[in-house]
Design a protein around this motif. Sequence first.
Motif, PDB file in Angstrom:
ATOM      1  N   ILE A   1       0.839  -1.194   0.000  1.00 48.63           N
ATOM      2  CA  ILE A   1       0.000   0.000   0.000  1.00 48.63           C
ATOM      3  C   ILE A   1       0.877   1.247   0.000  1.00 48.63           C
ATOM      4  CG2 ILE A   1      -1.775   1.230   1.316  1.00 48.63           C
ATOM      5  CD1 ILE A   1      -2.791  -1.342   0.164  1.00 48.63           C
ATOM      6  N   GLY A   2       0.327   2.330  -0.534  1.00 46.86           N
ATOM      7  CA  GLY A   2       1.058   3.587  -0.629  1.00 46.86           C
ATOM      8  C   GLY A   2       0.892   4.463   0.591  1.00 46.86           C
ATOM      9  N   GLY A   3       1.010   5.759   0.386  1.00 46.15           N
ATOM     10  CA  GLY A   3       1.019   6.726   1.474  1.00 46.15           C
ATOM     11  C   GLY A   3      -0.356   7.128   1.967  1.00 46.15           C
ATOM     12  N   LYS A   4      -0.324   7.984   2.970  1.00 48.28           N
ATOM     13  CA  LYS A   4      -1.547   8.482   3.607  1.00 48.28           C
ATOM     14  C   LYS A   4      -2.156   9.630   2.803  1.00 48.28           C
ATOM     15  CE  LYS A   4       0.080   7.150   8.143  1.00 48.28           C
ATOM     16  NZ  LYS A   4       0.477   7.593   9.473  1.00 48.28           N
ATOM     17  N   LEU A   5      -3.356  10.016   3.183  1.00 43.39           N
ATOM     18  CA  LEU A   5      -4.027  11.158   2.569  1.00 43.39           C
ATOM     19  C   LEU A   5      -3.220  12.426   2.834  1.00 43.39           C
ATOM     20  CD1 LEU A   5      -7.663  10.374   3.748  1.00 43.39           C
ATOM     21  CD2 LEU A   5      -6.776  10.120   1.430  1.00 43.39           C
ATOM     22  N   PRO A   6      -3.240  13.378   1.898  1.00 41.81           N
ATOM     23  CA  PRO A   6      -2.484  14.615   2.113  1.00 41.81           C
ATOM     24  C   PRO A   6      -3.074  15.458   3.246  1.00 41.81           C
ATOM     25  CG  PRO A   6      -3.777  14.751   0.101  1.00 41.81           C
ATOM     26  CD  PRO A   6      -3.923  13.352   0.611  1.00 41.81           C
ATOM     27  N   ILE A   7      -2.201  16.143   3.949  1.00 38.63           N
ATOM     28  CA  ILE A   7      -2.612  17.009   5.061  1.00 38.63           C
ATOM     29  C   ILE A   7      -2.309  18.455   4.685  1.00 38.63           C
ATOM     30  CG2 ILE A   7      -2.224  17.583   7.499  1.00 38.63           C
ATOM     31  CD1 ILE A   7      -1.262  14.727   7.916  1.00 38.63           C
ATOM     32  N   GLY A   8      -3.245  19.354   5.008  1.00 39.81           N
ATOM     33  CA  GLY A   8      -3.013  20.783   4.796  1.00 39.81           C
ATOM     34  C   GLY A   8      -3.327  21.281   3.399  1.00 39.81           C
ATOM     35  N   VAL A   9      -3.918  20.422   2.566  1.00 39.01           N
ATOM     36  CA  VAL A   9      -4.328  20.822   1.216  1.00 39.01           C
ATOM     37  C   VAL A   9      -5.729  20.282   0.948  1.00 39.01           C
ATOM     38  CG1 VAL A   9      -1.969  20.874   0.323  1.00 39.01           C
ATOM     39  CG2 VAL A   9      -3.287  18.780   0.143  1.00 39.01           C
ATOM     40  N   PRO A  10      -6.479  20.917   0.049  1.00 42.57           N
ATOM     41  CA  PRO A  10      -7.791  20.371  -0.298  1.00 42.57           C
ATOM     42  C   PRO A  10      -7.655  18.957  -0.872  1.00 42.57           C
ATOM     43  CG  PRO A  10      -7.559  22.607  -1.128  1.00 42.57           C
ATOM     44  CD  PRO A  10      -6.215  22.192  -0.631  1.00 42.57           C
TER      45      PRO A  10
ATOM     46  N   ILE B   1     -12.390   3.838  12.022  1.00 40.11           N
ATOM     47  CA  ILE B   1     -12.293   4.717  10.857  1.00 40.11           C
ATOM     48  C   ILE B   1     -11.396   5.878  11.262  1.00 40.11           C
ATOM     49  CG2 ILE B   1     -13.532   6.236   9.283  1.00 40.11           C
ATOM     50  CD1 ILE B   1     -15.944   4.398   9.602  1.00 40.11           C
ATOM     51  N   ARG B   2     -10.157   5.835  10.760  1.00 41.36           N
ATOM     52  CA  ARG B   2      -9.143   6.810  11.156  1.00 41.36           C
ATOM     53  C   ARG B   2      -8.312   7.218   9.954  1.00 41.36           C
ATOM     54  NH1 ARG B   2      -5.235   3.989  15.077  1.00 41.36           N
ATOM     55  NH2 ARG B   2      -4.549   6.123  15.160  1.00 41.36           N
ATOM     56  N   TYR B   3      -7.672   8.339  10.094  1.00 42.24           N
ATOM     57  CA  TYR B   3      -6.793   8.863   9.051  1.00 42.24           C
ATOM     58  C   TYR B   3      -5.722   7.843   8.668  1.00 42.24           C
ATOM     59  CZ  TYR B   3      -2.789  11.413   7.214  1.00 42.24           C
ATOM     60  OH  TYR B   3      -1.725  11.807   6.465  1.00 42.24           O
ATOM     61  N   SER B   4      -5.093   7.227   9.631  1.00 46.77           N
ATOM     62  CA  SER B   4      -3.987   6.313   9.344  1.00 46.77           C
ATOM     63  C   SER B   4      -4.442   4.990   8.733  1.00 46.77           C
ATOM     64  CB  SER B   4      -3.168   6.045  10.609  1.00 46.77           C
ATOM     65  OG  SER B   4      -3.975   5.460  11.604  1.00 46.77           O
ATOM     66  N   ASN B   5      -5.741   4.767   8.648  1.00 51.36           N
ATOM     67  CA  ASN B   5      -6.269   3.526   8.064  1.00 51.36           C
ATOM     68  C   ASN B   5      -6.800   3.715   6.648  1.00 51.36           C
ATOM     69  OD1 ASN B   5      -5.590   2.158  10.359  1.00 51.36           O
ATOM     70  ND2 ASN B   5      -7.647   2.198  11.225  1.00 51.36           N
TER      71      ASN B   5
ATOM     72  N   LEU C   1      -8.693  17.597   7.495  1.00 53.99           N
ATOM     73  CA  LEU C   1      -7.379  17.434   6.870  1.00 53.99           C
ATOM     74  C   LEU C   1      -6.903  18.673   6.111  1.00 53.99           C
ATOM     75  CD1 LEU C   1      -7.204  13.750   5.610  1.00 53.99           C
ATOM     76  CD2 LEU C   1      -5.904  14.822   7.438  1.00 53.99           C
ATOM     77  N   PRO C   2      -7.764  19.353   5.355  1.00 49.96           N
ATOM     78  CA  PRO C   2      -7.277  20.555   4.650  1.00 49.96           C
ATOM     79  C   PRO C   2      -6.734  21.627   5.598  1.00 49.96           C
ATOM     80  CG  PRO C   2      -9.338  19.843   3.694  1.00 49.96           C
ATOM     81  CD  PRO C   2      -9.140  19.020   4.936  1.00 49.96           C
ATOM     82  N   ASP C   3      -7.202  21.628   6.843  1.00 46.15           N
ATOM     83  CA  ASP C   3      -6.707  22.585   7.838  1.00 46.15           C
ATOM     84  C   ASP C   3      -5.487  22.082   8.581  1.00 46.15           C
ATOM     85  OD1 ASP C   3      -8.806  24.319   7.217  1.00 46.15           O
ATOM     86  OD2 ASP C   3     -10.137  23.357   8.666  1.00 46.15           O
ATOM     87  N   GLY C   4      -5.004  20.885   8.204  1.00 41.70           N
ATOM     88  CA  GLY C   4      -3.828  20.325   8.853  1.00 41.70           C
ATOM     89  C   GLY C   4      -4.116  19.583  10.138  1.00 41.70           C
ATOM     90  N   CYS C   5      -5.367  19.261  10.385  1.00 45.15           N
ATOM     91  CA  CYS C   5      -5.751  18.586  11.628  1.00 45.15           C
ATOM     92  C   CYS C   5      -6.136  17.139  11.373  1.00 45.15           C
ATOM     93  CB  CYS C   5      -6.950  19.280  12.282  1.00 45.15           C
ATOM     94  SG  CYS C   5      -6.626  20.980  12.742  1.00 45.15           S
ATOM     95  N   ILE C   6      -5.608  16.253  12.182  1.00 45.55           N
ATOM     96  CA  ILE C   6      -5.993  14.845  12.132  1.00 45.55           C
ATOM     97  C   ILE C   6      -6.892  14.580  13.330  1.00 45.55           C
ATOM     98  CG2 ILE C   6      -5.198  12.464  12.249  1.00 45.55           C
ATOM     99  CD1 ILE C   6      -2.557  13.458  10.982  1.00 45.55           C
ATOM    100  N   ILE C   7      -8.138  14.231  13.069  1.00 46.63           N
ATOM    101  CA  ILE C   7      -9.102  13.946  14.129  1.00 46.63           C
ATOM    102  C   ILE C   7      -9.181  12.425  14.289  1.00 46.63           C
ATOM    103  CG2 ILE C   7     -11.491  14.194  14.881  1.00 46.63           C
ATOM    104  CD1 ILE C   7      -9.975  16.862  14.665  1.00 46.63           C
TER     105      ILE C   7
END
Length: 124
Positions: A16-25, A52-56, A114-120
């Motif tokens: 599997i590749g990388g995570k979703l981008p952070i800080g961009v639309p 259900i999380r960002y890292s998954n 995520l676009p605001d740079g926040c991981i919830i």
Amino acid sequence: MSHSRSYVSVLLLEKIGGKLPIGVPLGDDLVKGIYDMYGEIAELGVDHRVDIRYSNMLAAPQGPTTLPSVPSPFTGRIYTHRMIDIESCEKTNEEAWMLTAWQGSWVDNIVDNLPDGCIIEPWD
């Protein structure tokens, strides 16, 4: 073995590749794809809301040495991302619309921040 049937079990792994981008639309197609992935498992009566999380949510493999993805039987789309860490999923009798709404609220927390740079995280 104590039974007379022969079985072959196969574990297929995918790099599997990388995570979703952070800080961009994230882009409408990517966001729709994430919601659709969870909507599809809801159609199967699978509840993944606990994890259900960002890292998954990781990028699908790409490149000349990877196998092509198969289109979804529900939407016909080929997903650019994969959901991982599904050991906490449960098969339920909940209706798909209920699972889609519940899981969608967790996805909302991720894609809206995520676009605001926040991981919830689910525990936040």
